[in-house]
Design an enzyme around this catalytic site. Structure first.
Site, PDB file in Angstrom:
ATOM      1  N   SER A  20       0.812  -1.215   0.000  1.00 58.54           N
ATOM      2  CA  SER A  20       0.000   0.000   0.000  1.00 58.54           C
ATOM      3  C   SER A  20       0.853   1.276   0.000  1.00 58.54           C
ATOM      4  CB  SER A  20      -0.904   0.024   1.223  1.00 58.54           C
ATOM      5  OG  SER A  20      -1.589   1.242   1.268  1.00 58.54           O
ATOM      6  N   SER A  22      -0.669   4.109   0.670  1.00 60.06           N
ATOM      7  CA  SER A  22      -1.470   5.072   1.437  1.00 60.06           C
ATOM      8  C   SER A  22      -0.762   5.653   2.673  1.00 60.06           C
ATOM      9  CB  SER A  22      -2.803   4.441   1.836  1.00 60.06           C
ATOM     10  OG  SER A  22      -3.560   4.228   0.678  1.00 60.06           O
ATOM     11  N   LYS A  63     -15.324  -2.579   0.336  1.00 60.71           N
ATOM     12  CA  LYS A  63     -15.977  -1.304   0.017  1.00 60.71           C
ATOM     13  C   LYS A  63     -17.509  -1.397   0.022  1.00 60.71           C
ATOM     14  CE  LYS A  63     -12.157   0.750  -2.546  1.00 60.71           C
ATOM     15  NZ  LYS A  63     -11.689   1.422  -3.736  1.00 60.71           N
ATOM     16  N   ASP A  75     -24.562  10.991  -0.258  1.00 61.69           N
ATOM     17  CA  ASP A  75     -25.376  10.804  -1.476  1.00 61.69           C
ATOM     18  C   ASP A  75     -24.555  10.124  -2.573  1.00 61.69           C
ATOM     19  OD1 ASP A  75     -27.396  11.987  -0.176  1.00 61.69           O
ATOM     20  OD2 ASP A  75     -27.217  13.946  -1.176  1.00 61.69           O
ATOM     21  N   ASN A  84     -15.285   4.280   0.413  1.00 61.85           N
ATOM     22  CA  ASN A  84     -13.857   4.007   0.644  1.00 61.85           C
ATOM     23  C   ASN A  84     -13.337   4.822   1.823  1.00 61.85           C
ATOM     24  OD1 ASN A  84     -13.753   6.559  -0.590  1.00 61.85           O
ATOM     25  ND2 ASN A  84     -11.669   6.161  -1.276  1.00 61.85           N
ATOM     26  N   ASP A  99     -13.113   8.041  -3.943  1.00 66.03           N
ATOM     27  CA  ASP A  99     -12.567   7.551  -5.224  1.00 66.03           C
ATOM     28  C   ASP A  99     -13.210   8.312  -6.384  1.00 66.03           C
ATOM     29  OD1 ASP A  99     -10.806   5.640  -4.274  1.00 66.03           O
ATOM     30  OD2 ASP A  99     -12.278   4.019  -4.330  1.00 66.03           O
ATOM     31  N   GLY A 123     -13.859  -4.790 -16.248  1.00 64.34           N
ATOM     32  CA  GLY A 123     -14.021  -5.207 -14.852  1.00 64.34           C
ATOM     33  C   GLY A 123     -15.362  -4.746 -14.301  1.00 64.34           C
ATOM     34  N   ALA A 127     -14.302  -0.655  -7.974  1.00 65.79           N
ATOM     35  CA  ALA A 127     -13.774   0.535  -8.661  1.00 65.79           C
ATOM     36  C   ALA A 127     -14.561   0.832  -9.932  1.00 65.79           C
ATOM     37  CB  ALA A 127     -12.294   0.333  -8.974  1.00 65.79           C
ATOM     38  N   GLY A 220      -3.155   5.269 -12.508  1.00 69.12           N
ATOM     39  CA  GLY A 220      -4.048   5.442 -11.357  1.00 69.12           C
ATOM     40  C   GLY A 220      -3.457   6.223 -10.197  1.00 69.12           C
TER      41      GLY A 220
HETATM   42  P1  NAP Z   1     -12.202  -5.878  -7.496  1.00 67.31           P
HETATM   43  O1  NAP Z   1     -13.422  -5.499  -6.752  1.00 67.31           O
HETATM   44  O2  NAP Z   1     -11.402  -7.055  -7.078  1.00 67.31           O
HETATM   45  O3  NAP Z   1     -12.640  -6.030  -9.029  1.00 67.31           O
HETATM   46  C1  NAP Z   1     -11.798  -6.230 -10.084  1.00 67.31           C
HETATM   47  C2  NAP Z   1     -12.596  -6.734 -11.280  1.00 67.31           C
HETATM   48  O4  NAP Z   1     -11.674  -7.064 -12.280  1.00 67.31           O
HETATM   49  C3  NAP Z   1     -13.377  -7.998 -10.976  1.00 67.31           C
HETATM   50  O5  NAP Z   1     -14.674  -7.680 -10.598  1.00 67.31           O
HETATM   51  C4  NAP Z   1     -13.306  -8.801 -12.273  1.00 67.31           C
HETATM   52  O6  NAP Z   1     -14.437  -8.508 -13.080  1.00 67.31           O
HETATM   53  C5  NAP Z   1     -12.085  -8.229 -12.970  1.00 67.31           C
HETATM   54  N1  NAP Z   1     -10.985  -9.201 -12.928  1.00 67.31           N
HETATM   55  C6  NAP Z   1     -10.386  -9.725 -11.837  1.00 67.31           C
HETATM   56  N2  NAP Z   1      -9.409 -10.585 -12.208  1.00 67.31           N
HETATM   57  C7  NAP Z   1      -9.392 -10.587 -13.565  1.00 67.31           C
HETATM   58  C8  NAP Z   1      -8.636 -11.288 -14.537  1.00 67.31           C
HETATM   59  N3  NAP Z   1      -7.654 -12.136 -14.186  1.00 67.31           N
HETATM   60  N4  NAP Z   1      -8.883 -11.040 -15.833  1.00 67.31           N
HETATM   61  C9  NAP Z   1      -9.859 -10.164 -16.220  1.00 67.31           C
HETATM   62  N5  NAP Z   1     -10.622  -9.500 -15.328  1.00 67.31           N
HETATM   63  C10 NAP Z   1     -10.387  -9.692 -14.011  1.00 67.31           C
HETATM   64  O7  NAP Z   1     -11.192  -4.666  -7.505  1.00 67.31           O
HETATM   65  P2  NAP Z   1     -11.524  -3.121  -7.588  1.00 67.31           P
HETATM   66  O8  NAP Z   1     -11.598  -2.545  -6.226  1.00 67.31           O
HETATM   67  O9  NAP Z   1     -12.671  -2.902  -8.501  1.00 67.31           O
HETATM   68  O10 NAP Z   1     -10.161  -2.582  -8.232  1.00 67.31           O
HETATM   69  C11 NAP Z   1      -9.842  -2.869  -9.564  1.00 67.31           C
HETATM   70  C12 NAP Z   1      -8.466  -2.316  -9.885  1.00 67.31           C
HETATM   71  O11 NAP Z   1      -8.453  -0.900  -9.698  1.00 67.31           O
HETATM   72  C13 NAP Z   1      -7.364  -2.874  -8.994  1.00 67.31           C
HETATM   73  O12 NAP Z   1      -6.215  -3.048  -9.771  1.00 67.31           O
HETATM   74  C14 NAP Z   1      -7.156  -1.776  -7.967  1.00 67.31           C
HETATM   75  O13 NAP Z   1      -5.858  -1.796  -7.444  1.00 67.31           O
HETATM   76  C15 NAP Z   1      -7.420  -0.545  -8.808  1.00 67.31           C
HETATM   77  N6  NAP Z   1      -7.868   0.608  -8.013  1.00 67.31           N
HETATM   78  C16 NAP Z   1      -7.144   1.731  -8.066  1.00 67.31           C
HETATM   79  C17 NAP Z   1      -7.553   2.846  -7.383  1.00 67.31           C
HETATM   80  C18 NAP Z   1      -6.734   4.110  -7.460  1.00 67.31           C
HETATM   81  O14 NAP Z   1      -6.905   4.976  -6.610  1.00 67.31           O
HETATM   82  N7  NAP Z   1      -5.887   4.248  -8.430  1.00 67.31           N
HETATM   83  C19 NAP Z   1      -8.729   2.810  -6.621  1.00 67.31           C
HETATM   84  C20 NAP Z   1      -9.465   1.638  -6.600  1.00 67.31           C
HETATM   85  C21 NAP Z   1      -9.025   0.525  -7.301  1.00 67.31           C
HETATM   86  P3  NAP Z   1     -15.186  -9.701 -13.876  1.00 67.31           P
HETATM   87  O15 NAP Z   1     -15.186 -10.896 -12.963  1.00 67.31           O
HETATM   88  O16 NAP Z   1     -16.541  -9.168 -14.112  1.00 67.31           O
HETATM   89  O17 NAP Z   1     -14.431  -9.948 -15.142  1.00 67.31           O
END
Ligand code: NAP
Length: 417
Positions: A20, A22, A63, A75, A84, A99, A123, A127, A220
């Site tokens: 992290s 953070s 989350k 809201d 978050n 976020d 995805g 997020a 990101g």
């Molecule tokens: P999450 O809840 O785990 O969801 C990720 C999604 O990606 C899953 O729902 C899945 O969708 C898809 N996925 C997972 N493994 C995969 C694979 N091997 N191949 C293809 N699709 C896959 O995570 P999240 O919180 O949404 O975060 C997603 C990404 O954004 C992460 O990398 C996280 O680190 C990043 N993030 C960054 C920030 C920032 O501030 N920059 C903030 C939040 C998140 P399906 O099952 O529907 O395919």
């Protein structure tokens, strides 16, 4: 930095929080303590009800699952469907989604017009919900989520090759599996901008592909820093200047980026690398030494026994081993630029500096190719490649300390687009 909050117990709640950023970001924002709370699913409720925190950020996979434990949801968070940020006010817990603000600021600073555009979100996790809300509020005409198991999936992706905006909200391409991309970007002929929520590596394979195709791209890190800024404002009920969040973003980027030195054999890469390592307190890796260690034989022996092609494969593997890490000083072999695949690897997390040294100062001792081709011919062949790979050039014909200081200055600059 906001002061006067030494007694506030802040932190990040998640299941696994190994890399992290953070705590570092919040240490620049305010003087509260910021702890990583790794909590197992079965213990979530007791943690939320405990007095271990005053204000926390929340990440994967909580989350959504924290929502039933909150007394009030903003809201924005209600609309998006996840939080978050949680703040304790008296005996009540308040939930927010910062976020949203982080991704909105990312779009604004990338100067991308979303209005009327078709957008794809890869995805369907937490997020992706936030990204969808931001794209909707920016006026996207169509927003499609691509899911491995949904109606729109990776097998019928051709239906959406007309997308103009693409956002990767999957973990595909994240460290340590940096050399994969969730899609083949070149199929999207109308694509105008690509956003990747991943920030480690700083430039995923998807973003490297966008760069090659001259498509606008953004990682990101900005989202991460701006969501933290907003969370800190809520924690402390105090406004923070945007410039501080931008400075934190630049500072993290230069801290995380490797400094990779390229150039002819004996131009001074290893000596400079060691000097930089001392000056910056960063680990130094020499790819030639790494190849020899991995192969358990010297480079002339590898050339003699297996030939140049095999050596180049070992070299690419050694490069992946170090260049996917963060914050290293890397000295590369003179011929690293002969393989374009190495450019992609270097671009992901390194600033590449071409060390220039006059021909008459270059030696061919112990260097098989310099000896067989001649140093001049080799230099002429490789000069355009060094120029293509490098973001900056530094002259190393004079004082080596000055050259090292010049590298430190250049490496701290934001990426050249
Ligand atoms: P999450 O809840 O785990 O969801 C990720 C999604 O990606 C899953 O729902 C899945 O969708 C898809 N996925 C997972 N493994 C995969 C694979 N091997 N191949 C293809 N699709 C896959 O995570 P999240 O919180 O949404 O975060 C997603 C990404 O954004 C992460 O990398 C996280 O680190 C990043 N993030 C960054 C920030 C920032 O501030 N920059 C903030 C939040 C998140 P399906 O099952 O529907 O395919």
């Amino acid at each position: 930095m906001i002061k006067g909050f030494e007694n506030l117990k802040a932190g990040l709640l998640g299941e696994k929080l190994p890399h992290s950023f953070s705590p570092k970001i919040h240490s620049y924002l305010a003087d509260y303590s910021y702890e990583l709370f790794e909590v197992e699913k079965d213990n979530l409720e007791s943690f939320i009800k405990s007095d271990r925190f005053d204000s926390i950020n929340v990440t994967i996979p909580y989350k959504k699952s924290v929502l039933p434990h909150l007394d009030y949801i903003s809201d924005e968070a209600e609309k998006i469907g996840c939080v978050n940020t949680i703040v304790r006010k008296g005996t009540k817990l308040y939930g927010y989604n910062t976020d949203y603000y982080g991704f909105m600021e990312t779009i604004k600073s990338a100067d991308v017009d979303i209005k009327g555009k078709k957008a794809l979100i890869l995805g369907t996790g937490g997020a992706s919900l936030t990204v969808r809300a931001v794209l909707y509020d920016c006026g996207a005409s169509q927003i499609i989520n691509i899911s491995r198991s949904g109606e729109n999936n990776y097998d019928n992706l051709h239906l959406h090759y007309d997308a103009q905006i693409i956002v990767n909200a999957t973990p595909v391409g994240m460290y340590p599996k940096c050399d994969i991309s969730p899609i083949e970007l070149s199929n999207f002929k109308n694509c105008e901008a690509v956003f990747d929520l991943i920030y480690n590596p700083l430039k995923t394979k998807l973003l490297c592909d966008a760069q090659k195709l001259s498509i606008k791209y953004c990682n990101g890190l900005k989202m991460l820093c701006f969501q933290a800024k907003k969370a800190c404002e809520i924690f402390c009920d105090t406004a923070i200047d945007d410039n501080l969040a931008d400075d934190i973003c630049n500072c993290l980027e230069s801290e995380k980026k490797n400094i990779a030195l390229i150039g002819m054999p004996s131009c001074g890469k290893s000596t400079l690398g060691e000097l930089l390592s001392l000056k910056l307190g960063r680990k130094f890796v020499d790819t030639d030494k790494l190849i020899e260690k991995n192969a358990k034989m010297s480079i002339p022996e590898i050339f003699e026994k297996y030939g140049q092609e095999h050596f180049r494969e070992l070299e690419t593997n050694a490069l992946k081993e170090c260049a996917f890490e963060s914050g290293l000083i890397i000295s590369t072999g003179g011929g690293i630029v002969t393989q374009m695949r190495n450019l992609d690897i270097l671009r992901q997390n390194s600033v590449c500096i071409f060390i220039k040294r006059d021909l008459d100062k270059l030696s061919s001792d112990g260097r098989p190719l310099s000896q067989s081709c001649g140093v001049k011919a080799l230099y002429e062949q490789r000069l355009p490649l060094y120029e293509e790979f490098a973001e900056f050039e530094v002259d190393n014909n004079g004082d080596i300390t000055k050259a090292a200081d010049e590298i430190i200055k250049l490496a701290a600059e934001p990426e050249r687009r």
